[in-house]
Design a protein around this motif. Structure first.
Motif, PDB file in Angstrom:
ATOM      1  N   LYS A  18     -16.380  41.480 -50.285  1.00  0.00           N
ATOM      2  CA  LYS A  18     -15.557  40.794 -51.290  1.00  0.00           C
ATOM      3  C   LYS A  18     -14.536  41.718 -51.952  1.00  0.00           C
ATOM      4  O   LYS A  18     -13.590  41.255 -52.550  1.00  0.00           O
ATOM      5  CB  LYS A  18     -16.449  40.171 -52.375  1.00  0.00           C
ATOM      6  CG  LYS A  18     -17.408  39.127 -51.838  1.00  0.00           C
ATOM      7  CD  LYS A  18     -16.673  37.909 -51.362  1.00  0.00           C
ATOM      8  CE  LYS A  18     -17.629  36.798 -50.989  1.00  0.00           C
ATOM      9  NZ  LYS A  18     -16.931  35.557 -50.664  1.00  0.00           N
ATOM     10  N   GLY A  19     -14.754  43.036 -51.855  1.00  0.00           N
ATOM     11  CA  GLY A  19     -13.769  43.971 -52.376  1.00  0.00           C
ATOM     12  C   GLY A  19     -14.235  44.810 -53.552  1.00  0.00           C
ATOM     13  O   GLY A  19     -15.368  44.717 -54.024  1.00  0.00           O
ATOM     14  N   PHE A  20     -13.327  45.634 -54.016  1.00  0.00           N
ATOM     15  CA  PHE A  20     -13.564  46.555 -55.127  1.00  0.00           C
ATOM     16  C   PHE A  20     -13.734  45.794 -56.433  1.00  0.00           C
ATOM     17  O   PHE A  20     -12.988  44.855 -56.711  1.00  0.00           O
ATOM     18  CB  PHE A  20     -12.367  47.508 -55.233  1.00  0.00           C
ATOM     19  CG  PHE A  20     -12.437  48.464 -56.372  1.00  0.00           C
ATOM     20  CD1 PHE A  20     -13.254  49.581 -56.301  1.00  0.00           C
ATOM     21  CD2 PHE A  20     -11.686  48.267 -57.518  1.00  0.00           C
ATOM     22  CE1 PHE A  20     -13.331  50.476 -57.358  1.00  0.00           C
ATOM     23  CE2 PHE A  20     -11.749  49.158 -58.577  1.00  0.00           C
ATOM     24  CZ  PHE A  20     -12.573  50.260 -58.495  1.00  0.00           C
ATOM     25  N   VAL A  21     -14.743  46.196 -57.203  1.00  0.00           N
ATOM     26  CA  VAL A  21     -14.951  45.610 -58.525  1.00  0.00           C
ATOM     27  C   VAL A  21     -15.167  46.731 -59.541  1.00  0.00           C
ATOM     28  O   VAL A  21     -15.626  47.809 -59.197  1.00  0.00           O
ATOM     29  CB  VAL A  21     -16.147  44.630 -58.562  1.00  0.00           C
ATOM     30  CG1 VAL A  21     -15.831  43.370 -57.791  1.00  0.00           C
ATOM     31  CG2 VAL A  21     -17.419  45.277 -58.036  1.00  0.00           C
ATOM     32  N   LYS A  22     -14.802  46.443 -60.784  1.00  0.00           N
ATOM     33  CA  LYS A  22     -14.966  47.449 -61.831  1.00  0.00           C
ATOM     34  C   LYS A  22     -15.149  46.782 -63.179  1.00  0.00           C
ATOM     35  O   LYS A  22     -14.849  45.606 -63.359  1.00  0.00           O
ATOM     36  CB  LYS A  22     -13.762  48.377 -61.882  1.00  0.00           C
ATOM     37  CG  LYS A  22     -12.497  47.674 -62.335  1.00  0.00           C
ATOM     38  CD  LYS A  22     -11.400  48.636 -62.682  1.00  0.00           C
ATOM     39  CE  LYS A  22     -10.143  47.930 -63.090  1.00  0.00           C
ATOM     40  NZ  LYS A  22     -10.276  46.978 -64.169  1.00  0.00           N
ATOM     41  N   GLY A  23     -15.641  47.560 -64.099  1.00  0.00           N
ATOM     42  CA  GLY A  23     -15.748  47.153 -65.485  1.00  0.00           C
ATOM     43  C   GLY A  23     -15.640  48.406 -66.328  1.00  0.00           C
ATOM     44  O   GLY A  23     -16.087  49.473 -65.916  1.00  0.00           O
TER      45      GLY A  23
END
Length: 106
Positions: A18-23
């Motif tokens: 689904k790809g790169f995720v960040k917080g």
């Protein structure tokens, strides 16, 4: 949401990337706590107020990363990392990031 620091989820197969995720979050120090931490620094020991502040910041950053992954339709995040940096004299940024995937049983 499954969260792992490895590039796989044990017992699961990655079906879709689904790809790169960040917080992230930026936390500043409270002036009163900063004075007390300075005093604690003179005698040594754990600075519990800062430890608690950073723990809450980590949880907030991870929660935001999870929300990002959910919005992309993921049910797991692999290769999760946490990073911290000082952004100014009395503020630190915590970033949680990884790769969102959809996994299913093998």
């Amino acid at each position: 949401m499954i969260i792992v620091t490895t590039d796989f989820v044990p017992g699961k197969e990655i079906k879709e990337l689904k790809g790169f995720v960040k917080g992230s979050t930026i936390q500043s120090k409270h002036i009163g706590k900063d004075i007390m931490a300075g005093l604690k620094n003179l005698v040594g020991g754990e600075i519990k107020d800062y430890q608690e502040m950073m723990e809450k910041a980590r949880q907030l950053a991870i929660g935001r990363m999870v929300e990002d992954a959910k919005e992309k339709g993921a049910n797991a995040i692999i290769n999760v990392r946490l990073q911290t940096s000082s952004v100014m004299a009395n503020a630190s940024e915590i970033v949680a990031y990884g790769t969102a995937v959809y996994v299913a049983d093998k």
